[in-house]
Write a protein that holds these residues in place. Sequence first.
Motif, PDB file in Angstrom:
ATOM      1  N   MET B   1       9.751   5.272  12.348  1.00 33.32           N
ATOM      2  CA  MET B   1       8.914   5.797  11.263  1.00 33.32           C
ATOM      3  C   MET B   1       9.194   5.031   9.965  1.00 33.32           C
ATOM      4  O   MET B   1      10.341   4.698   9.687  1.00 33.32           O
ATOM      5  CB  MET B   1       9.264   7.284  11.067  1.00 33.32           C
ATOM      6  N   LEU B   2       8.141   4.722   9.224  1.00 29.10           N
ATOM      7  CA  LEU B   2       8.318   3.986   7.962  1.00 29.10           C
ATOM      8  C   LEU B   2       7.392   4.574   6.901  1.00 29.10           C
ATOM      9  O   LEU B   2       6.178   4.699   7.114  1.00 29.10           O
ATOM     10  CB  LEU B   2       8.007   2.499   8.173  1.00 29.10           C
ATOM     11  N   PHE B   3       7.976   4.932   5.765  1.00 25.92           N
ATOM     12  CA  PHE B   3       7.234   5.562   4.672  1.00 25.92           C
ATOM     13  C   PHE B   3       6.902   4.499   3.623  1.00 25.92           C
ATOM     14  O   PHE B   3       7.809   3.924   3.021  1.00 25.92           O
ATOM     15  CB  PHE B   3       8.099   6.689   4.092  1.00 25.92           C
ATOM     16  N   TYR B   4       5.615   4.227   3.430  1.00 31.34           N
ATOM     17  CA  TYR B   4       5.168   3.299   2.388  1.00 31.34           C
ATOM     18  C   TYR B   4       5.041   4.078   1.087  1.00 31.34           C
ATOM     19  O   TYR B   4       4.191   4.964   0.960  1.00 31.34           O
ATOM     20  CB  TYR B   4       3.834   2.651   2.770  1.00 31.34           C
ATOM     21  N   ASP B   5       5.882   3.727   0.143  1.00 29.93           N
ATOM     22  CA  ASP B   5       6.061   4.480  -1.094  1.00 29.93           C
ATOM     23  C   ASP B   5       5.795   3.542  -2.272  1.00 29.93           C
ATOM     24  O   ASP B   5       5.662   2.326  -2.110  1.00 29.93           O
ATOM     25  CB  ASP B   5       7.527   4.966  -1.117  1.00 29.93           C
ATOM     26  N   CYS B   6       5.681   4.120  -3.460  1.00 27.68           N
ATOM     27  CA  CYS B   6       5.733   3.337  -4.687  1.00 27.68           C
ATOM     28  C   CYS B   6       6.466   4.228  -5.688  1.00 27.68           C
ATOM     29  O   CYS B   6       5.927   5.268  -6.100  1.00 27.68           O
ATOM     30  CB  CYS B   6       4.341   2.956  -5.192  1.00 27.68           C
ATOM     31  N   ALA B   7       7.671   3.840  -6.034  1.00 31.55           N
ATOM     32  CA  ALA B   7       8.598   4.737  -6.750  1.00 31.55           C
ATOM     33  C   ALA B   7       8.070   5.193  -8.096  1.00 31.55           C
ATOM     34  O   ALA B   7       8.500   6.230  -8.612  1.00 31.55           O
ATOM     35  CB  ALA B   7       9.961   4.060  -6.917  1.00 31.55           C
ATOM     36  N   THR B   8       7.113   4.453  -8.672  1.00 26.28           N
ATOM     37  CA  THR B   8       6.613   4.815 -10.002  1.00 26.28           C
ATOM     38  C   THR B   8       5.319   5.632  -9.947  1.00 26.28           C
ATOM     39  O   THR B   8       4.787   6.021 -10.990  1.00 26.28           O
ATOM     40  CB  THR B   8       6.329   3.534 -10.821  1.00 26.28           C
ATOM     41  N   ALA B   9       4.790   5.887  -8.743  1.00 27.16           N
ATOM     42  CA  ALA B   9       3.459   6.499  -8.628  1.00 27.16           C
ATOM     43  C   ALA B   9       3.557   7.995  -8.300  1.00 27.16           C
ATOM     44  O   ALA B   9       4.431   8.415  -7.538  1.00 27.16           O
ATOM     45  CB  ALA B   9       2.643   5.785  -7.563  1.00 27.16           C
ATOM     46  N   PRO B  10       2.679   8.807  -8.884  1.00 27.48           N
ATOM     47  CA  PRO B  10       2.739  10.261  -8.670  1.00 27.48           C
ATOM     48  C   PRO B  10       2.359  10.707  -7.247  1.00 27.48           C
ATOM     49  O   PRO B  10       3.007  11.597  -6.700  1.00 27.48           O
ATOM     50  CB  PRO B  10       1.735  10.825  -9.686  1.00 27.48           C
ATOM     51  N   SER B  11       1.318  10.105  -6.648  1.00 25.17           N
ATOM     52  CA  SER B  11       0.873  10.608  -5.338  1.00 25.17           C
ATOM     53  C   SER B  11       1.987  10.533  -4.292  1.00 25.17           C
ATOM     54  O   SER B  11       2.269  11.533  -3.623  1.00 25.17           O
ATOM     55  CB  SER B  11      -0.371   9.863  -4.855  1.00 25.17           C
ATOM     56  N   PRO B  12       2.633   9.377  -4.117  1.00 24.76           N
ATOM     57  CA  PRO B  12       3.721   9.362  -3.119  1.00 24.76           C
ATOM     58  C   PRO B  12       4.919  10.220  -3.515  1.00 24.76           C
ATOM     59  O   PRO B  12       5.715  10.592  -2.657  1.00 24.76           O
ATOM     60  CB  PRO B  12       4.108   7.880  -3.024  1.00 24.76           C
ATOM     61  N   ARG B  13       5.019  10.574  -4.796  1.00 24.16           N
ATOM     62  CA  ARG B  13       6.115  11.486  -5.198  1.00 24.16           C
ATOM     63  C   ARG B  13       5.984  12.831  -4.482  1.00 24.16           C
ATOM     64  O   ARG B  13       6.993  13.490  -4.204  1.00 24.16           O
ATOM     65  CB  ARG B  13       6.119  11.690  -6.733  1.00 24.16           C
ATOM     66  N   ARG B  14       4.771  13.249  -4.176  1.00 21.69           N
ATOM     67  CA  ARG B  14       4.604  14.500  -3.431  1.00 21.69           C
ATOM     68  C   ARG B  14       5.352  14.408  -2.096  1.00 21.69           C
ATOM     69  O   ARG B  14       6.034  15.338  -1.685  1.00 21.69           O
ATOM     70  CB  ARG B  14       3.115  14.797  -3.182  1.00 21.69           C
ATOM     71  N   VAL B  15       5.203  13.275  -1.422  1.00 18.40           N
ATOM     72  CA  VAL B  15       5.886  13.092  -0.125  1.00 18.40           C
ATOM     73  C   VAL B  15       7.387  12.919  -0.334  1.00 18.40           C
ATOM     74  O   VAL B  15       8.192  13.445   0.449  1.00 18.40           O
ATOM     75  CB  VAL B  15       5.273  11.895   0.630  1.00 18.40           C
ATOM     76  N   ARG B  16       7.788  12.219  -1.403  1.00 12.03           N
ATOM     77  CA  ARG B  16       9.229  12.057  -1.677  1.00 12.03           C
ATOM     78  C   ARG B  16       9.904  13.412  -1.870  1.00 12.03           C
ATOM     79  O   ARG B  16      10.986  13.671  -1.336  1.00 12.03           O
ATOM     80  CB  ARG B  16       9.440  11.200  -2.939  1.00 12.03           C
ATOM     81  N   VAL B  28      12.151   3.691   4.058  1.00 15.41           N
ATOM     82  CA  VAL B  28      11.127   3.526   3.015  1.00 15.41           C
ATOM     83  C   VAL B  28      10.854   2.046   2.777  1.00 15.41           C
ATOM     84  O   VAL B  28      11.769   1.229   2.750  1.00 15.41           O
ATOM     85  CB  VAL B  28      11.616   4.150   1.685  1.00 15.41           C
ATOM     86  N   GLN B  29       9.570   1.721   2.615  1.00 11.95           N
ATOM     87  CA  GLN B  29       9.210   0.385   2.118  1.00 11.95           C
ATOM     88  C   GLN B  29       8.418   0.568   0.826  1.00 11.95           C
ATOM     89  O   GLN B  29       7.404   1.269   0.807  1.00 11.95           O
ATOM     90  CB  GLN B  29       8.396  -0.382   3.165  1.00 11.95           C
ATOM     91  N   GLN B  30       8.871  -0.047  -0.251  1.00  9.84           N
ATOM     92  CA  GLN B  30       8.162   0.046  -1.528  1.00  9.84           C
ATOM     93  C   GLN B  30       6.938  -0.883  -1.506  1.00  9.84           C
ATOM     94  O   GLN B  30       7.031  -2.034  -1.067  1.00  9.84           O
ATOM     95  CB  GLN B  30       9.085  -0.367  -2.686  1.00  9.84           C
ATOM     96  N   ILE B  31       5.814  -0.365  -1.987  1.00  7.11           N
ATOM     97  CA  ILE B  31       4.598  -1.167  -2.159  1.00  7.11           C
ATOM     98  C   ILE B  31       4.374  -1.304  -3.658  1.00  7.11           C
ATOM     99  O   ILE B  31       4.280  -0.293  -4.368  1.00  7.11           O
ATOM    100  CB  ILE B  31       3.388  -0.479  -1.482  1.00  7.11           C
ATOM    101  N   ASP B  32       4.279  -2.510  -4.135  1.00  4.64           N
ATOM    102  CA  ASP B  32       4.202  -2.783  -5.574  1.00  4.64           C
ATOM    103  C   ASP B  32       2.741  -2.667  -6.046  1.00  4.64           C
ATOM    104  O   ASP B  32       1.992  -3.644  -6.060  1.00  4.64           O
ATOM    105  CB  ASP B  32       4.755  -4.188  -5.837  1.00  4.64           C
ATOM    106  N   LEU B  33       2.369  -1.445  -6.419  1.00  6.74           N
ATOM    107  CA  LEU B  33       0.978  -1.201  -6.821  1.00  6.74           C
ATOM    108  C   LEU B  33       0.609  -2.020  -8.067  1.00  6.74           C
ATOM    109  O   LEU B  33      -0.516  -2.510  -8.194  1.00  6.74           O
ATOM    110  CB  LEU B  33       0.754   0.284  -7.138  1.00  6.74           C
ATOM    111  N   ARG B  34       1.560  -2.155  -8.982  1.00  3.87           N
ATOM    112  CA  ARG B  34       1.266  -2.844 -10.244  1.00  3.87           C
ATOM    113  C   ARG B  34       0.819  -4.284  -9.999  1.00  3.87           C
ATOM    114  O   ARG B  34      -0.051  -4.787 -10.683  1.00  3.87           O
ATOM    115  CB  ARG B  34       2.504  -2.812 -11.158  1.00  3.87           C
ATOM    116  N   ASN B  35       1.416  -4.904  -8.992  1.00  7.88           N
ATOM    117  CA  ASN B  35       1.032  -6.283  -8.684  1.00  7.88           C
ATOM    118  C   ASN B  35       0.045  -6.371  -7.518  1.00  7.88           C
ATOM    119  O   ASN B  35      -0.133  -7.435  -6.922  1.00  7.88           O
ATOM    120  CB  ASN B  35       2.285  -7.130  -8.425  1.00  7.88           C
ATOM    121  N   GLY B  36      -0.576  -5.254  -7.185  1.00  2.00           N
ATOM    122  CA  GLY B  36      -1.676  -5.277  -6.212  1.00  2.00           C
ATOM    123  C   GLY B  36      -1.262  -5.491  -4.772  1.00  2.00           C
ATOM    124  O   GLY B  36      -2.075  -5.916  -3.946  1.00  2.00           O
TER     125      GLY B  36
END
Lengths: 209, 209
Positions: B1-16, B28-36
Amino acid sequence: MLFYDCATAPSPRRVRIFIAEKGIDVPVQQIDLRNGEHLQPEFRAKNPDCTVPALELDDGTVLAESLAICTYLEALHPEPPLMGRTDVERAQVLMWNARIERTGLSGVGESFRNHSKGFIGRAVTGSESFDQIPQLVPRGRRMAELFMANLDERLASNEFIVGDAFTMADITALVTIDMAAWIKLPIPAACEHLKRWHDSVSARPSART
Amino acid sequence: MLFYDCATAPSPRRVRIFIAEKGIDVPVQQIDLRNGEHLQPEFRAKNPDCTVPALELDDGTVLAESLAICTYLEALHPEPPLMGRTDVERAQVLMWNARIERTGLSGVGESFRNHSKGFIGRAVTGSESFDQIPQLVPRGRRMAELFMANLDERLASNEFIVGDAFTMADITALVTIDMAAWIKLPIPAACEHLKRWHDSVSARPSART
């Protein structure tokens, strides 16, 4: 149990189709949205959000929101399963239901509510007054077009939205696509898989409601 | 199992928060939303909607949408229950979760995305380009204010949103209220019950994420 419905409205149609697929009998009270019955004290005491569908239980508890109502009915009447048959399927039904609500249903709804004369001053669901925003008319339409294209892609390799069984996800999509007629948005000719699926689910007796 | 997260974003914070409350360990694998990074082919192949949170299962199935992911985790790890303990509670959690998403979370999100320079041309979640609509900034803020007032009323007679236990509904509301700081909308002084609840849920170790 009492189901607060409005026969002309798309949101409660999701619950109507769900009930018809289950083959159960639930007493119904019509709420006349056109004449603002949902904003009157009597209904507001049942559901402060002033939305239909709502389901009143025998102890007076009132459930609102289609997903909540349908999940409750599924627990009482598990057959036929409409919320998925395994943990993964159940999650996929919720995933697709959320996607369809956030893109298609919201897009069609915003395009319609921000244009129709009947919704002047009531552009957001609920009892508060919100002005229409004309830019949401094309934005909502574009969101609905993208939803149709995405769903067509999904249905290229799936008979129904989640695998091989009709579920709540199909109900939400069917109601969305039929509501798109209100903004004069038919299924594009290029979306042949979506068209095949729509013909198939529209032929189910439950879709007549 | 692998959780695609973005530590600065509110939506994945619900799952965190959900994962922290369960006390489980998910890679966890961080996805860098800021850099697309969510718009690049590698992530798009996982989730065509280009959204986080997403959860990849060991067979390659990818689940998206917070409610779907959390419901799946609840099925695998039922204790402590975060989606309700009875059929009625489960329906009430879904009802409140949907209400909070439709009013508060959507209001704060639209107010922020249609104002922030970082979202020029990306005012709608997903990969397609949408212009910002300035009128959505005050509309979203007003929706969020109404959400806070409604929730305050609910919490006047309930310790948590659904009865006496912390649930997914509290998680969605907490993330919404903390995100409202992005549009400089604090809890109004008049909302004393909401403030009491926010202090209480913010003190839980799971809220630190």
